[in-house]
Design a protein around this motif. Structure first.
Motif, mmCIF file in Angstrom:
data_model
loop_
_atom_site.group_PDB
_atom_site.id
_atom_site.type_symbol
_atom_site.label_atom_id
_atom_site.label_comp_id
_atom_site.label_asym_id
_atom_site.label_seq_id
_atom_site.Cartn_x
_atom_site.Cartn_y
_atom_site.Cartn_z
ATOM 1 N N LEU A 109 0.843 -1.194 0.000
ATOM 2 C CA LEU A 109 0.000 0.000 0.000
ATOM 3 C C LEU A 109 0.881 1.247 0.000
ATOM 4 C CD1 LEU A 109 -2.741 1.507 0.355
ATOM 5 C CD2 LEU A 109 -2.478 1.138 2.829
ATOM 6 N N ILE A 110 0.585 2.183 -0.873
ATOM 7 C CA ILE A 110 1.352 3.431 -0.961
ATOM 8 C C ILE A 110 0.493 4.575 -0.468
ATOM 9 C CG2 ILE A 110 2.623 4.975 -2.501
ATOM 10 C CD1 ILE A 110 3.199 2.574 -4.280
ATOM 11 N N LEU A 111 0.960 5.248 0.590
ATOM 12 C CA LEU A 111 0.224 6.342 1.228
ATOM 13 C C LEU A 111 1.114 7.577 1.300
ATOM 14 C CD1 LEU A 111 -1.460 4.453 4.226
ATOM 15 C CD2 LEU A 111 -2.552 5.166 2.091
ATOM 16 N N SER A 112 0.493 8.696 1.676
ATOM 17 C CA SER A 112 1.274 9.930 1.739
ATOM 18 C C SER A 112 0.912 10.819 2.922
ATOM 19 C CB SER A 112 1.081 10.737 0.452
ATOM 20 O OG SER A 112 -0.279 11.098 0.299
ATOM 21 N N GLY A 113 -0.275 10.660 3.490
ATOM 22 C CA GLY A 113 -0.697 11.553 4.565
ATOM 23 C C GLY A 113 -1.318 12.824 4.041
ATOM 24 N N LYS A 114 -0.783 13.392 2.974
ATOM 25 C CA LYS A 114 -1.350 14.593 2.367
ATOM 26 C C LYS A 114 -1.374 14.433 0.843
ATOM 27 C CE LYS A 114 1.024 18.419 1.789
ATOM 28 N NZ LYS A 114 1.303 18.408 0.339
ATOM 29 N N GLY A 115 -2.181 15.233 0.214
ATOM 30 C CA GLY A 115 -2.254 15.194 -1.237
ATOM 31 C C GLY A 115 -1.091 15.935 -1.879
ATOM 32 N N GLY A 116 -0.779 15.576 -3.109
ATOM 33 C CA GLY A 116 0.229 16.302 -3.872
ATOM 34 C C GLY A 116 1.660 15.918 -3.611
ATOM 35 N N THR A 117 1.897 14.818 -2.878
ATOM 36 C CA THR A 117 3.285 14.431 -2.590
ATOM 37 C C THR A 117 3.899 13.604 -3.717
ATOM 38 O OG1 THR A 117 2.609 12.411 -1.464
ATOM 39 C CG2 THR A 117 2.841 14.388 -0.114
ATOM 40 N N GLY A 118 3.079 13.072 -4.605
ATOM 41 C CA GLY A 118 3.587 12.209 -5.670
ATOM 42 C C GLY A 118 3.281 10.749 -5.428
ATOM 43 N N LYS A 119 2.323 10.482 -4.564
ATOM 44 C CA LYS A 119 1.963 9.104 -4.215
ATOM 45 C C LYS A 119 1.529 8.293 -5.439
ATOM 46 C CE LYS A 119 -1.964 9.013 -2.266
ATOM 47 N NZ LYS A 119 -2.667 8.662 -3.520
ATOM 48 N N THR A 120 0.623 8.855 -6.233
ATOM 49 C CA THR A 120 0.143 8.134 -7.412
ATOM 50 C C THR A 120 1.244 8.008 -8.453
ATOM 51 O OG1 THR A 120 -2.134 8.857 -7.030
ATOM 52 C CG2 THR A 120 -1.586 8.149 -9.250
ATOM 53 N N THR A 121 2.122 8.995 -8.549
ATOM 54 C CA THR A 121 3.259 8.914 -9.461
ATOM 55 C C THR A 121 4.161 7.738 -9.101
ATOM 56 O OG1 THR A 121 3.222 11.315 -9.808
ATOM 57 C CG2 THR A 121 5.253 10.166 -10.365
ATOM 58 N N VAL A 122 4.429 7.576 -7.805
ATOM 59 C CA VAL A 122 5.248 6.448 -7.350
ATOM 60 C C VAL A 122 4.498 5.132 -7.548
ATOM 61 C CG1 VAL A 122 6.315 5.385 -5.323
ATOM 62 C CG2 VAL A 122 6.572 7.840 -5.716
ATOM 63 N N ALA A 123 3.203 5.115 -7.236
ATOM 64 C CA ALA A 123 2.413 3.889 -7.378
ATOM 65 C C ALA A 123 2.399 3.404 -8.828
ATOM 66 C CB ALA A 123 0.991 4.120 -6.879
ATOM 67 N N SER A 124 2.190 4.326 -9.764
ATOM 68 C CA SER A 124 2.153 3.930 -11.184
ATOM 69 C C SER A 124 3.509 3.419 -11.640
ATOM 70 C CB SER A 124 1.705 5.115 -12.046
ATOM 71 O OG SER A 124 2.628 6.188 -11.985
ATOM 72 N N ALA A 125 4.583 4.016 -11.124
ATOM 73 C CA ALA A 125 5.926 3.545 -11.471
ATOM 74 C C ALA A 125 6.158 2.130 -10.938
ATOM 75 C CB ALA A 125 6.974 4.508 -10.914
ATOM 76 N N PHE A 126 5.721 1.879 -9.715
ATOM 77 C CA PHE A 126 5.876 0.547 -9.119
ATOM 78 C C PHE A 126 5.091 -0.505 -9.908
ATOM 79 C CE2 PHE A 126 7.481 0.751 -4.511
ATOM 80 C CZ PHE A 126 8.409 1.717 -4.824
#
Length: 284
Positions: free
Chosen positions: A5-22
């Motif tokens: 699971l990839i989380l960030s605590g706040k929006g805009g940190t790049g969570k989805t960018t990292v998730a898509s790369a993984f």
């Protein structure tokens, strides 16, 4: 099936960018977007097949039978959410109704009942891989329950997958708590800013309650060296592994604008996230 699971605590940190790369790097056969309030993983991970869609039913909403209603006004007087509108006939504003049941209990004519209400759209793509996601409808609640359905659809459709990548939602509320249930490891994408550090600490405390493994990745680390050092010191105190740091990279913006993952083009952030991926998978 192991779930990361990839989380960030706040929006805009790049969570989805990292998730898509993984997802691209692992060639994952199962993945999910659990940010049901504003899903966006599908913008990068294009699917060749059409999604199977289903309604998600949250809390029931009040409905007034005009044939039975005597227009006494008691329901309107006692509705604390101001969801009942007087008229001929009386009617219920479904966006305002919270399903508390007071109107049904107080109606002398038994003219009010509660009806199932579609609160969201479940979408399941199943071709070469399984991609589960959903979108909560405007004004609807029970997003935690919807996230649970998203994960269940992924798990029971991709029964032969070894690894599942789950893109969580920002914050520490119900969707995040539902996302955390049953995962093997959480990767927290941290941002070196005051708000980023604060929200990182909150999401770590939330994840710790589930007794799951936690790792930290610092995105855009070179935008504030002082705050990056604060994150490193915090993780050192808690003995949390930092699996890598990703630099600020304008090429990442171009990749996202083109609907691509950052590992699909040769750029600094793409090269860095590969190292983050390798260290994360080794821990998992």
């Amino acid at each position: 099936m192991k779930q990361l699971l990839i989380l960030s605590g706040k929006g805009g940190t790049g969570k989805t960018t990292v998730a898509s790369a993984f997802i691209k790097l692992s060639e994952a056969r199962a993945f999910a977007d659990c940010d049901v309030d504003a899903p966006n993983l599908h913008l990068i991970l294009h699917q060749s097949s059409e999604a199977r869609r289903a309604n998600f039913y949250g809390m029931a909403k009040a409905a007034i039978d005009p044939e039975l209603c005597v227009q006494c006004g008691l329901c309107q007087q006692h509705c604390r959410f101001e969801a009942i509108q007087a008229g001929d006939p009386y009617n219920v504003d479904s966006l305002a109704c919270e399903g508390c049941g007071v109107c049904e209990a107080i109606c002398p004519a038994k003219a009010i009942s509660f009806q199932p209400s579609a609160a969201g759209d479940l979408m399941l793509y199943s071709g070469d891989n399984v991609f589960s996601t959903a979108r909560l409808k405007m004004g609807s609640g029970n997003s935690g329950m919807l996230v649970t359905e998203v994960k269940r659809n992924m798990k029971y459709t991709a029964i032969n997958a070894d690894l599942a990548i789950v893109d969580g939602s920002p914050g520490i509320g119900c969707p995040v708590i539902a996302s955390l249930n049953g995962v093997d490891m959480v990767l927290v994408v941290a941002e070196p800013s005051i708000s980023g550090i604060s929200d990182m600490e909150r999401i770590i405390k939330t994840a710790e309650k589930f007794q799951t493994r936690i790792a930290i990745c610092i995105n855009k680390y070179d935008t504030s060296q002082d705050n990056t050092e604060k994150i490193e010191s915090f993780c050192q105190r808690l003995k949390l592994p930092i699996v890598g740091k990703i630099p600020f990279d304008p090429a990442a913006v171009r990749a996202i604008n083109e609907g691509k993952s950052i590992v699909e083009m040769d750029c600094a952030s793409g090269r860095a996230v590969k190292d983050v991926f390798d260290q994360t998978i080794s821990l998992l």
